[in-house]
Design a protein around this motif. Structure first.
Motif, PDB file in Angstrom:
ATOM      1  N   ILE A   1       0.778  -1.320  -0.097  1.00 30.90           N
ATOM      2  CA  ILE A   1      -0.123   0.080   0.155  1.00 30.90           C
ATOM      3  C   ILE A   1       0.928   1.273  -0.180  1.00 30.90           C
ATOM      4  O   ILE A   1       0.831   2.279  -0.711  1.00 30.90           O
ATOM      5  CB  ILE A   1      -1.061   0.020   1.316  1.00 30.90           C
ATOM      6  CG1 ILE A   1      -1.877   1.183   1.089  1.00 30.90           C
ATOM      7  CG2 ILE A   1      -0.202   0.174   2.659  1.00 30.90           C
ATOM      8  CD1 ILE A   1      -3.042   0.978   1.829  1.00 30.90           C
ATOM      9  N   LYS A   2       1.980   1.299   0.729  1.00 31.78           N
ATOM     10  CA  LYS A   2       2.766   2.378   0.695  1.00 31.78           C
ATOM     11  C   LYS A   2       3.557   2.518  -0.694  1.00 31.78           C
ATOM     12  O   LYS A   2       3.924   3.692  -0.955  1.00 31.78           O
ATOM     13  CB  LYS A   2       3.821   2.533   1.786  1.00 31.78           C
ATOM     14  CG  LYS A   2       3.107   2.513   3.223  1.00 31.78           C
ATOM     15  CD  LYS A   2       4.246   2.347   4.335  1.00 31.78           C
ATOM     16  CE  LYS A   2       4.848   3.549   4.503  1.00 31.78           C
ATOM     17  NZ  LYS A   2       6.235   3.392   5.592  1.00 31.78           N
TER      18      LYS A   2
ATOM     19  N   GLY B   1      -0.053  -5.160  10.914  1.00 25.25           N
ATOM     20  CA  GLY B   1       1.462  -5.651  10.919  1.00 25.25           C
ATOM     21  C   GLY B   1       1.671  -5.976   9.516  1.00 25.25           C
ATOM     22  O   GLY B   1       2.736  -6.794   9.534  1.00 25.25           O
ATOM     23  N   THR B   2       1.155  -5.424   8.384  1.00 26.06           N
ATOM     24  CA  THR B   2       1.558  -5.855   7.153  1.00 26.06           C
ATOM     25  C   THR B   2       1.511  -4.587   6.457  1.00 26.06           C
ATOM     26  O   THR B   2       0.640  -3.666   6.604  1.00 26.06           O
ATOM     27  CB  THR B   2       0.937  -7.114   6.622  1.00 26.06           C
ATOM     28  OG1 THR B   2       1.532  -7.109   5.240  1.00 26.06           O
ATOM     29  CG2 THR B   2      -0.472  -6.701   6.683  1.00 26.06           C
ATOM     30  N   ASN B   3       2.078  -4.679   5.276  1.00 27.45           N
ATOM     31  CA  ASN B   3       2.150  -3.481   4.236  1.00 27.45           C
ATOM     32  C   ASN B   3       1.197  -3.749   3.145  1.00 27.45           C
ATOM     33  O   ASN B   3       0.894  -3.078   2.356  1.00 27.45           O
ATOM     34  CB  ASN B   3       3.532  -3.034   3.686  1.00 27.45           C
ATOM     35  CG  ASN B   3       4.277  -2.034   4.740  1.00 27.45           C
ATOM     36  OD1 ASN B   3       3.646  -1.706   5.614  1.00 27.45           O
ATOM     37  ND2 ASN B   3       5.413  -1.691   4.323  1.00 27.45           N
TER      38      ASN B   3
ATOM     39  N   ILE C   1      -3.692  -8.338   2.044  1.00 24.88           N
ATOM     40  CA  ILE C   1      -3.792  -8.990   3.501  1.00 24.88           C
ATOM     41  C   ILE C   1      -4.699  -8.359   4.383  1.00 24.88           C
ATOM     42  O   ILE C   1      -5.386  -8.866   5.097  1.00 24.88           O
ATOM     43  CB  ILE C   1      -2.155  -9.300   3.778  1.00 24.88           C
ATOM     44  CG1 ILE C   1      -1.470 -10.172   3.035  1.00 24.88           C
ATOM     45  CG2 ILE C   1      -2.662 -10.358   5.434  1.00 24.88           C
ATOM     46  CD1 ILE C   1      -0.205 -10.361   3.496  1.00 24.88           C
ATOM     47  N   MET C   2      -4.277  -7.041   4.390  1.00 26.17           N
ATOM     48  CA  MET C   2      -5.313  -6.238   5.143  1.00 26.17           C
ATOM     49  C   MET C   2      -6.870  -6.357   4.672  1.00 26.17           C
ATOM     50  O   MET C   2      -7.573  -6.553   5.696  1.00 26.17           O
ATOM     51  CB  MET C   2      -5.128  -4.625   4.838  1.00 26.17           C
ATOM     52  CG  MET C   2      -3.663  -4.164   5.364  1.00 26.17           C
ATOM     53  SD  MET C   2      -3.693  -2.429   4.971  1.00 26.17           S
ATOM     54  CE  MET C   2      -1.818  -2.087   5.062  1.00 26.17           C
ATOM     55  N   ALA C   3      -7.013  -6.439   3.528  1.00 29.76           N
ATOM     56  CA  ALA C   3      -8.292  -6.314   3.084  1.00 29.76           C
ATOM     57  C   ALA C   3      -8.848  -7.665   3.758  1.00 29.76           C
ATOM     58  O   ALA C   3     -10.195  -7.940   3.940  1.00 29.76           O
ATOM     59  CB  ALA C   3      -8.708  -6.356   1.477  1.00 29.76           C
TER      60      ALA C   3
ATOM     61  N   GLY D   1       6.166  -6.248   7.066  1.00 31.48           N
ATOM     62  CA  GLY D   1       6.140  -4.902   6.554  1.00 31.48           C
ATOM     63  C   GLY D   1       6.628  -3.929   7.465  1.00 31.48           C
ATOM     64  O   GLY D   1       7.567  -2.958   7.264  1.00 31.48           O
ATOM     65  N   HIS D   2       6.057  -4.139   8.525  1.00 33.46           N
ATOM     66  CA  HIS D   2       6.171  -2.971   9.598  1.00 33.46           C
ATOM     67  C   HIS D   2       7.570  -3.219  10.321  1.00 33.46           C
ATOM     68  O   HIS D   2       8.335  -2.420  10.434  1.00 33.46           O
ATOM     69  CB  HIS D   2       5.232  -3.038  10.520  1.00 33.46           C
ATOM     70  CG  HIS D   2       5.151  -1.779  11.281  1.00 33.46           C
ATOM     71  ND1 HIS D   2       5.873  -1.775  12.431  1.00 33.46           N
ATOM     72  CD2 HIS D   2       4.028  -0.931  11.653  1.00 33.46           C
ATOM     73  CE1 HIS D   2       5.693  -0.505  13.008  1.00 33.46           C
ATOM     74  NE2 HIS D   2       4.457  -0.240  12.707  1.00 33.46           N
TER      75      HIS D   2
END
Lengths: 490, 103, 173, 642, 474
Positions: free
Chosen positions: D309-310, D362-364, D368-370, D465-466
């Motif tokens: 995402i970033k 805890g991820t970029n 996965i967020m979705a 990611g983080h």
């Protein structure tokens, strides 16, 4: 240049303080380590005090040569003891004072042959002070040699990594440089018709062009050796690697400046036509040095080699500033001598601390030191950033001035030199990344960080860098008082 | 001819050269010493010749020659004693056997 | 040229011949005794030359000191040192050549010097050749050297003794 | 000079500029180990400038004549560097933007960085950054600006490499520093030329001199092009944009602050700052336009395929920066600058929202967020959608107005190709931003599969990611210190658009009288809507296959995924030329030729000693012969030579 | 009585020789008694030398000149003898029974040299030179050794003999061309000989004898062999005192060539360059310490000649200064050598290993001596060298100075090797060296002199400057 006699021998005291220190140390026993250190610290401190005093008390409005002391020495040969302070040497005296003081503090933990170590170090410093303040070529050279020779002993006893080779190479190389300096100085002496070694008197003489050309090139190469001017620089990385921490500090920090100061003080001062004639060669060598230093440093894997080559590059900037022969260039150059001195002293003292603990200087064997010893790393990173020319540190201003002058005088050459500072940044950050960032090497995680006492000298150095980085006028206005008449005299 | 300075000077030079040849060529130390004596004599002849033809006071050259003789005698004495010492130590007076020190 | 065939001229030639011939023998002969004899011959020749140079006194001294003393001393030294029957290694031509070149060059230099120089006699020349004057000078102007030469001879004698003793003493021990 | 110190405006500027650096010093030296105290110091040192900045903006709203204050800093011969402040609409607006965003980010970071061992250090660096950026925006001279510019670079380096144990972070920091340095050198060269041939670097005077043609044209073009190098570096323009996506290795607030809203805008700001000077050189303007266009298209295409995402927002930033430069280069000072302003708001918002997600999951990877239910975080989800709409240029959000302005400027150009490029860029922008939004808002079945695949890959790499996954905070929801800045920024995003007229009046001195070009309006909104529509078809619709339309051209997609091979190019360039050719060759030369030469001299000296010693033979007569020959030689010379 | 006062130093040393002669006649050997006598008398020699420092006059019908120039050198000689006497407290190189003779010959040699520095007449010069030489010829084979002593003696003798033959020939030509044996008479006639080579060649040939003493190229071949073959104490004497005398007479004699200007000087320039380069280069590869010092003395002969060939007041002044400096610094090295080699052996450089641990004071002295020889400040050698270079440059010999300066660098290399051995090599099982109190104090004094007169040279220079006025007639 106007001379202003002094009623108190500040400069003589400054140069004699280490000598008295040596005398006292020689009467102490090897076992009285603390006393020896204390004596050296005090004598270095006194010198520092005097150097700060002259720096601060120098009357900027008056200009000229102040704190002058002058005595006939050997009359028949026109030798006199003639010392004084002007805008060119006041910063360097201050530099010497700071570096020796911090140098003594840095080596506080030394256990091996302490007595001799401090004796030799003070001896060296005597020479350095003497060179910077001498206005008489004989004493200039005398002190010059005094400053150069103790390096041999200092590297041999307390050095590391191929020290025999390095010490011999360094000493012979520098003495070969003196071999060129002597004829140059004497040529000036002999052709002036005055039979005097007095720089100010000689300045009044108009030397014939061939004398100027010949002398200038002799002295340029002679002093250039000590200033690590390309291609006479190869002693410098080897020597720095081999030398013990405080010696590296003194050597890269102060001693190399003797070379560039020498070029400024004698050949440029006395042989303006020679300077005009050779200035493009001078500039070319300086540019070569700048570019060359960063590229070679990029390929090194030993921390001290890296710093050694960065010194080559930074001393190239000093030389470039001189070669421009402009007010800006000279201002920047003298400023850079000061700034680089402090910066490289900081570099070596940070590396020295880490090396003392880890016994390795391989960039790849270290790693993650920001985690292990954050303070020590901060010192190194500060120095590295300063070396990369980040604003806020003294050396930024110097480089700025020099490069602007260089672009003006040398055009494309100046641009090339300027472009190389990108590689310079890569070079500095590469080391920082590999040794100080990333995962800590588990071998070293138990090591302790710098104690506040040992951090003190490094803090002094950083403070100096930042002080003059934020308030450059403190230094520059002083330098200007000498440079402006200097250039108009060219 | 014998009233000509140059004859004597050339004679002396020749004698000197012969002596020098001996010094350079002979192997026996004693022969070398003999050659040195010849060279000294050549110098004496020189002095005497100048004395005879040029010099204001003829006594001077003679005295010089006299002293050269005395010096030669002393030199011979010393040289011979050293040569004998050499012989005792090295069992030879061949100059080519005196060859320890070099470089 | 006529003077050459006068008695004086012939005897001068003889003297020169003795000098040079003796010298050649002195440096050329392979037997060391022949060398000494050659030296003596040459020294006699030199003495003759001194006669031609107006100094019978010096000629006498030459014979006395050189032939009388030095040659005898050399003979003694020969007898004290190397046995004569020892086989001699062959000569080395290169060495001889080198020596000849060196000596020859020196001769060339001196000869050229002699030829090139205009030798000017002194304007005022005394003709006082008497031995008295020599004696007088020896005791006045050259008194210091006279003393010095005695010191030299003393040193030489002492030195000869010391060196000789040294050798023997070592052999015994 | 004494007069100045009694001037409140001057004092306000001084305080604004100095306070943060004092805070930096204090924290670094004394309170690094104490998070609370550090935070207090730093917040104080950013709140006061915030208030002062707004106060100044308020006080000087509508100012006509610029105010200049100069202190003597470093006066050499030709080089004169005053430390000064220049207050005019351009700088006041920037000052306010910077002060606001950095304050917001500092507040946001209380939550985001809470518990990090380097908390104090983080705030110190933020303060350093604040100092440099604030001073940069109100610098009165170009050299002072350059110095701040460098310090901004330094702060960026330190902040990107903040988690220095991570190789990728330290590498990214180094990359950012060196690559921007590359541009900065050009900048500096430009300044050197100006110093040498013009002699004065006061921004006011440079501008007016350029307008008055008091400088030779070649100088303007050269200097402008060189200075534009600096802009390219800092504002991440093609081909040296490569550092910016990597810079996302830093903590997300940093990305929001430096790498979207402020620092990267510095380049654009620089052009705006010396706009009269720049626009005096048509050549430079054309080059800038071309580069801006290439950047816009290139990075938009990459944004279409990124899954981090970033990274998406990073490439979006790059493309929007290109867009701003297009606007400026197209001749509209206001359009470019206005887009900068609005972009600062919505892009900071995008990043901060993403930061919330990253912090939470805890991820970029947004797939996965979705899959993990990003839509449940209400406030961030709403605000991110608002921001995305703004980014896509949908009425009535801020982005719509600014984008419209730039497109309008492009439309004025003779060559319409720029306009079409701009429109195409708008289309792409809408597509990639809504790709993210739709994926997160309406996760469909294929998304879960993709997410699973991605999380496997991530675990295989062993990286998170983080790096500081704060999973334990999950039950606490989102702390208010993180939500507050989102809301404030969302407010700006919503309202800035309506301030267009006022801002234009303020900045350019005359009210905008836009004749609304209906075809342009239609095509712009149409492009945006087309982008959103395509994104809906690909990702949002019920039966979407959740593969980009690009996958039909795999070669092109791969080309975009490989980021146009720019990273490869630079890596190759570095390895081949810098390390491989110069460094290696110079080192070889140093060791063999230079040092070898020195050693050879030394050895030959010893060797000649050994050779000469052979003349000292043991044979007496050989030595004598030698001696005689030398004497004879000297004699011969004397006899024959005369 | 005035004449006695003028001749006092020589008389004193003659008396000393006489006393020593009687000592040598004693039946039983008492080396320590001989030593004490010698030491005491040589100490008195310094006193006498100092007393007669400012005597002035002429003796023996003007063939003997007593002036400040000669007296300075006589004082230096007396000092040299005293210093050598100091290190004779152990004389293992010479058999006990010959100690008295050893001292005797040293004394006669000194007498010869004292006469040499005052002599202003050709024959006097020649005889004095021979007196000095013969004493040394005898002294060298007196060493106890394995044959190299006699070898050195033979080489020394024959090279000396040949060179004195050359010298004699040269003197004869000068005599013939100028009709006089007095230097004062010869000098005004030299310009008349400009047209023919005789004046110049005669002068150069005459100088051969002094070159021999000074071990200058090309008559340097004896030096390494004699240094190595001679007893340490004797070599100390040869390397210091005898050099000083040679310098004195060289200065006096070379002044004759002043009317020839550059054509005379160019020969000396050539010899000087070759001498210092050759000496320094070959010294690099030496392993024996004395041999190394021999080559260094060849190089120093080159430096000294550099000052001589200027034929100027400043050049002569600096040569005098340097000669005295050379005496002191070279002696320092030899003193350390003789203390370390306590059984009188030849010392390899490697045998200095760890001298710092074995005797810190001697190590320091060695370093000071060597650094001074190398011309490193603050030392007497540095100042001297710089003064010589200065005066050479004043006469326009730029290249000479350049080569000299580069040579200084080369020389540093081999001196540093010794320093390296003394300070940084592991001593292994080499024994400790404990210098006697007398030696310790001498060492302190020498170090003090080396530094003191290096930093404060003005008094010596002023003295030398005044002295030079007596030789430089122009």
């Amino acid at each position: 240049m106007a001379e202003h006699l002094t009623n108190f021998p500040y400069l003589t005291c400054m140069v004699l303080s280490p000598v008295i220190g040596i005398a006292i140390i020689l009467f102490l026993k090897e076992e009285q380590k603390f006393l020896i250190r204390a004596v050296s610290l005090v004598s270095a401190g006194i010198s520092l005090g005097f150097s700060i005093y002259t720096f601060v008390a120098y009357d900027r409005a008056l200009g000229g040569l102040q704190f002058v002391e002058k005595y006939e020495w050997v009359k028949g040969f026109g030798i006199s003891y003639f010392v004084g302070v002007d805008g060119l040497n006041a910063p360097l005296l201050l530099l010497t004072g700071i570096v020796i003081f911090t140098g003594v503090l840095t080596m506080w933990e030394l256990e091996l042959r302490v007595k001799e170590y401090f004796a030799f170090m003070l001896f060296l410093v005597t020479g350095v002070f003497g060179v910077f303040m001498s206005m008489d070529m004989f004493f200039f050279f005398l002190f010059y040699e005094i400053a150069v020779v103790p390096m041999y002993v200092l590297i041999l006893i307390w050095g590391s990594t191929r020290k025999e080779y390095a010490a011999m190479k360094l000493t012979l190389y520098l003495m070969a440089g003196s071999g060129l300096i002597i004829p140059g100085l004497l040529l000036l002496y002999a052709t002036s018709g005055l039979y005097t070694f007095d720089l100010l008197k000689l300045h009044g003489v108009h030397f014939s062009p061939w004398v100027q050309k010949l002398t200038f090139v002799l002295l340029l190469f002679g002093f250039g050796v000590l200033a690590a001017m390309w291609p006479f620089h190869t002693w410098s990385p080897v020597g720095h690697v081999a030398a013990p921490t405080a010696v590296s500090m003194l050597h890269a920090g102060v001693l190399m400046k003797l070379g560039s100061y020498g070029i400024l003080r004698i050949p440029m001062y006395l042989c303006p036509e020679g300077f005009q004639y050779w200035s493009s060669l001078f500039g070319l060598l300086a540019i070569c040095g700048i570019v060359y230093g960063v590229f070679v440093g990029l390929a090194q894997t030993d921390l001290k080699y890296v710093i050694g080559y960065s010194s080559v590059s930074h001393m190239g900037i000093v030389a470039l500033g001189l070669a421009t022969g402009t007010v800006d260039g000279l201002n920047g150059s003298v400023f850079q001598m000061f700034a680089h001195g402090i910066m490289t002293a900081l570099f070596f003292s940070a590396v020295g601390y880490i090396y003392d603990r880890t016994h390795t200087r391989e960039i790849h064997e270290l790693g993650g030191f920001c985690k292990i010893m954050p303070v020590a790393s901060a010192f190194f990173i500060t120095a590295a950033l300063c070396g990369a020319g980040v604003p806020g540190f003294a050396s930024f201003w110097a480089e700025l001035l020099v490069f602007i002058a260089a672009v003006r005088v040398f055009g494309i050459g100046g641009l090339i030199a300027l472009a190389s500072i990108v590689v310079g940044a890569l070079f500095a950050l590469r080391v920082v990344q590999n040794s100080f960032y990333n995962e800590p090497n588990p071998k070293f995680t138990h090591l302790e960080d710098v104690s506040p006492f040992l951090g003190l000298p490094r803090m002094i150095l950083i403070a100096t860098l930042i002080l003059f980085g934020i308030f450059p006028s403190l230094m520059l206005d002083l330098i200007k008082t000498a440079v402006v008449p200097f250039i108009s005299g060219l | 001819m014998y009233n000509n300075l140059q004859t004597f000077l050339l004679l002396a030079a020749l004698l000197f050269a012969i002596g020098l040849y001996g010094v350079l060529a002979r192997r026996s130390l004693i022969a070398v010493l003999i050659s040195v004596e010849l060279m000294l004599n050549a110098a004496s002849i020189n002095f005497m010749a100048f004395n005879r033809f040029l010099i204001p006071e003829p006594a001077v050259g003679q005295i010089i020659t006299l002293f050269i003789m005395a010096v030669a005698a002393a030199e011979a004495a010393i040289a011979l004693s050293i040569i004998i010492a050499v012989y005792r130590k090295l069992k030879s007076i061949n100059v080519e056997h005196v060859n320890e020190l070099r470089g | 040229m006529s003077e050459l065939f006068s008695l004086a001229g012939l005897s001068f030639l003889l003297v020169v011949g003795m000098t040079l011939g003796g010298a050649f023998i002195a440096v050329g002969a392979r037997n060391i005794f022949h060398n000494v004899l050659g030296l003596a011959l040459s020294l006699f020749g030199v003495a003759g030359i001194f006669l031609y140079l107006n100094s019978p006194f010096l000629a006498m001294m030459e014979i006395l000191i050189y032939v009388g003393a030095i040659c005898i001393a050399i003979c003694f030294a020969i007898m004290l040192s190397e046995p004569l029957y020892r086989p001699r290694p062959p000569r080395k031509p290169i060495k001889l050549l080198g020596a000849a070149v060196g000596a020859g060059l020196v001769f060339v230099v001196f000869a050229a010097l002699v030829k090139k120089t205009a030798w000017v006699p002194a304007a005022m020349r005394s003709d006082d050749w008497s031995v008295t004057t020599i004696g007088h000078y020896l005791l006045t102007r050259y008194a210091l050297i006279f003393e010095a030469i005695s010191l030299i001879l003393l040193v030489a004698m002492l030195g000869a003794i010391v060196n000789a003793k040294n050798g023997r003493g070592r052999e015994e021990s | 000079m004494a007069m100045q110190f009694s001037d409140t405006t001057f004092l306000a500027c001084l305080v604004t500029s100095i306070l943060p650096i004092l805070s930096f010093g204090l924290i670094m030296i004394f309170t690094r180990e104490n998070p609370k105290l550090s935070l207090a110091i730093s917040l104080t040192a950013s709140t006061i400038p915030l208030i002062l900045a707004w106060g100044l903006l308020y006080k000087y709203w509508g100012i006509q004549e610029p105010l200049v204050y100069n202190l003597r800093w470093l006066y050499s011969d030709i080089v004169k560097i005053p430390f000064g402040f220049l207050l005019d609409p351009t700088s006041l607006l920037m000052l306010t933007i910077v002060a606001t965003v950095s304050w917001l980010v500092q507040v946001y970071s209380i939550g985001y960085m809470g518990g990090d061992p380097g908390f104090g250090r983080f705030y110190a660096f933020l303060s350093l950054f604040a100092f440099s950026m604030l001073t940069l925006s109100i610098s009165s001279g170009l050299l002072q600006l350059y110095i701040c510019w460098e310090l901004v670079g330094l702060a960026s380096y330190l902040l990107i490499g903040f988690w220095y144990e991570k190789f990728s972070a330290s590498e990214a920091g180094k990359k950012a520093f060196v690559v921007t340095r590359f541009g900065d050198v050009g900048f500096f060269m430009g300044l050197a030329f100006l110093t040498i041939y013009y002699g004065n670097l006061e921004i006011q005077q440079v501008n007016s001199a350029a307008v008055a043609q008091a400088m030779p044209a070649w100088l303007i073009t050269t200097a402008a092009l060189l200075i534009f190098c600096g802009v390219m570096g800092k504002s991440a323009q093609f081909p040296i944009h490569v550092w910016l996506p990597d810079a996302m290795e830093g903590p997300t607030p940093v990305s929001a602050l430096l790498h979207s809203a402020t620092m990267v805008a510095a380049g654009v700001y620089l052009i705006a700052r010396i706009y009269p000077f720049f626009s005096a050189s048509p050549e430079a303007m054309t080059v800038a336009l071309a580069i801006g266009t290439i950047t816009l298209l290139l990075s938009s295409t990459i944004g279409m395929v990124a899954s981090d995402i970033k990274q998406v927002w990073a490439y979006s930033t790059v493309s929007q920066l290109g867009f701003m430069i297009m606007g400026l280069a197209a001749g509209s000072f206001f359009a470019g600058y206005y887009h900068l302003t609005t972009h600062a708001a919505f892009k900071a918002l995008l990043f901060l929202c993403s930061g919330v997600f990253i912090h939470h999951f805890g991820t970029n990877d947004f797939f996965i967020m979705a899959a993990n239910g990003a839509r449940k975080l209400k406030i961030p989800m709403v605000t991110i959608t608002i921001a995305a709409l703004a980014l896509a240029g949908i009425f009535p959000l801020a982005g719509f107005f600014s984008k419209e302005g730039i497109l309008g400027a492009l439309a004025h150009l003779d060559n319409k190709i720029w306009l079409f490029a701009g429109l195409f860029g708008a289309f792409l922008t809408a597509y990639y931003s809504f790709r993210v939004i739709f994926v997160m808002l309406f996760p469909r079945e294929p998304i879960f599969q993709i997410a699973a695949a991605h999380s496997h890959a991530e675990e295989a790499h062993g990286s998170h990611g983080h790096g500081h996954g704060h999973e334990h905070e999950e039950e606490h929801g989102v702390p208010w210190v993180m939500n507050l800045p989102l809301l404030i920024l969302a407010f700006f995003t919503l309202t800035l658009g309506f301030l267009q007229g006022a801002l234009e009046q303020f900045l350019t001195g005359h009210a905008g009288h836009h004749e609304i070009s209906i075809p342009l309006l239609v095509s712009a909104v149409g492009a945006a809507l087309a982008g959103i529509g395509l994104a809906w078809l690909d990702w949002g619709a019920k039966n979407a296959k959740c593969v980009g339309f690009l996958s039909r051209v795999p070669a092109l997609e791969n080309f975009f995924i490989q980021k146009w091979y720019m990273d490869h190019f630079w890596r190759w360039f570095l390895n081949t030329f810098i390390y491989g050719l110069f460094s290696k060759w110079f080192t070889y030369n140093d060791r063999r030729v230079v040092d070898g030469g020195v050693d050879a001299v030394a050895f030959s000296t010893v060797g000649s000693g050994r050779y000469l010693s052979r003349y000292q033979t043991a044979l007496l007569q050989v030595n004598l012969l030698f001696m005689v020959l030398v004497m004879a030689g000297v004699g011969l010379y004397l006899v024959m030579g005369r | 009585m005035k004449a006695v006062a003028l001749f006092l130093p020589e008389l004193y040393f003659l008396l000393m020789a006489l006393v020593l002669f009687f000592c040598s006649l004693r039946r039983q050997t008492e080396p320590s008694k001989d030593f004490r006598l010698f030491l005491a008398m040589s100490a008195g020699g310094i006193l006498v030398g100092a007393l007669s420092l400012f005597q002035q006059g002429s003796l023996f019908f003007a063939s003997y000149q007593v002036d400040l120039f000669s007296q300075v050198f006589k004082l230096a000689l007396a000092g040299g003898v005293f210093l050598v006497a100091l290190i004779c407290h152990r004389l293992p190189g010479v058999e006990d029974r010959f100690h008295a003779e050893f001292y005797l010959f040293l004394t006669t040699c000194t007498v010869g040299m004292m006469m040499l520095v005052s002599a202003v007449e050709l024959l006097t010069i020649y005889i004095s030179l021979e007196l000095a030489s013969y004493s040394l010829y005898i002294l060298i084979p007196m060493r106890q050794g394995d044959g190299i002593d006699v070898e050195a003696g033979v080489k020394y003798l024959f090279i000396g003999a040949v060179s004195s033959c050359f010298m004699l020939f040269g003197l004869s030509y000068l005599f013939g061309a100028t009709h006089s044996t007095y230097l004062v008479d010869i000098l005004p006639k030299m310009p008349a000989l400009l047209a023919s080579p005789v004046g110049l060649l005669g002068l150069i040939l005459s100088l051969a004898g002094f070159f021999f003493k000074l071990s200058l190229f090309p008559i340097h071949f004896w030096a390494p062999d004699v240094y190595q073959g001679g007893a340490n104490q004797l070599v100390a004497y040869i390397a210091t005192a005898s050099k000083v005398a040679a310098v004195a007479i060289l200065l006096r004699f070379a002044a004759l060539g002043s009317s020839y200007g550059y054509s005379f000087a160019q020969i000396l320039v050539f010899l000087s360059i070759v001498s210092m380069t050759l000496g320094n280069l070959v010294a690099i590869i030496q392993k024996d310490f004395k041999r190394m010092l021999a080559y260094s003395s060849i190089a120093h002969a080159g430096y000294i000649l550099m000052g001589v060939l200027t034929l100027s007041e400043s050049g002569y002044t600096s040569v005098i200064y340097y000669a005295v400096a050379y005496l002191i610094m070279n002696f320092t090295c030899f003193m350390v050598l003789s203390e370390v080699a306590d059984d009188g052996r030849d010392l390899q450089i490697a045998e200095f290993a760890g001298l710092y641990h074995r005797s810190p004071l001697l190590a320091l002295a060695l370093m000071m001596g060597l650094f001074s020889l190398a011309g490193v400040p603050p030392s007497i050698g540095f100042t001297g060298k710089l003064l010589i270079f200065t005066s050479a440059m004043n006469q326009g010999y730029f290249w000479l100075v350049l080569i000299g300066a580069v040579n200084g660098t080369i020389s540093l290399y081999y001196y540093l090797r010794v320093v390296y051995a003394a300070y940084f090599m592991d001593p292994g099982d080499l024994p400790k060296v404990v210098p006697s109190p007398a030696i310790r104090w001498t060492t302190y004094a020498l170090i003090l002199i080396i530094i003191g007169f290096g930093v404060f040279p003005m008094h010596v220079v002023d003295l030398a400057r005044t002295a030079v006025k007596f030789v430089l007639y122009t």
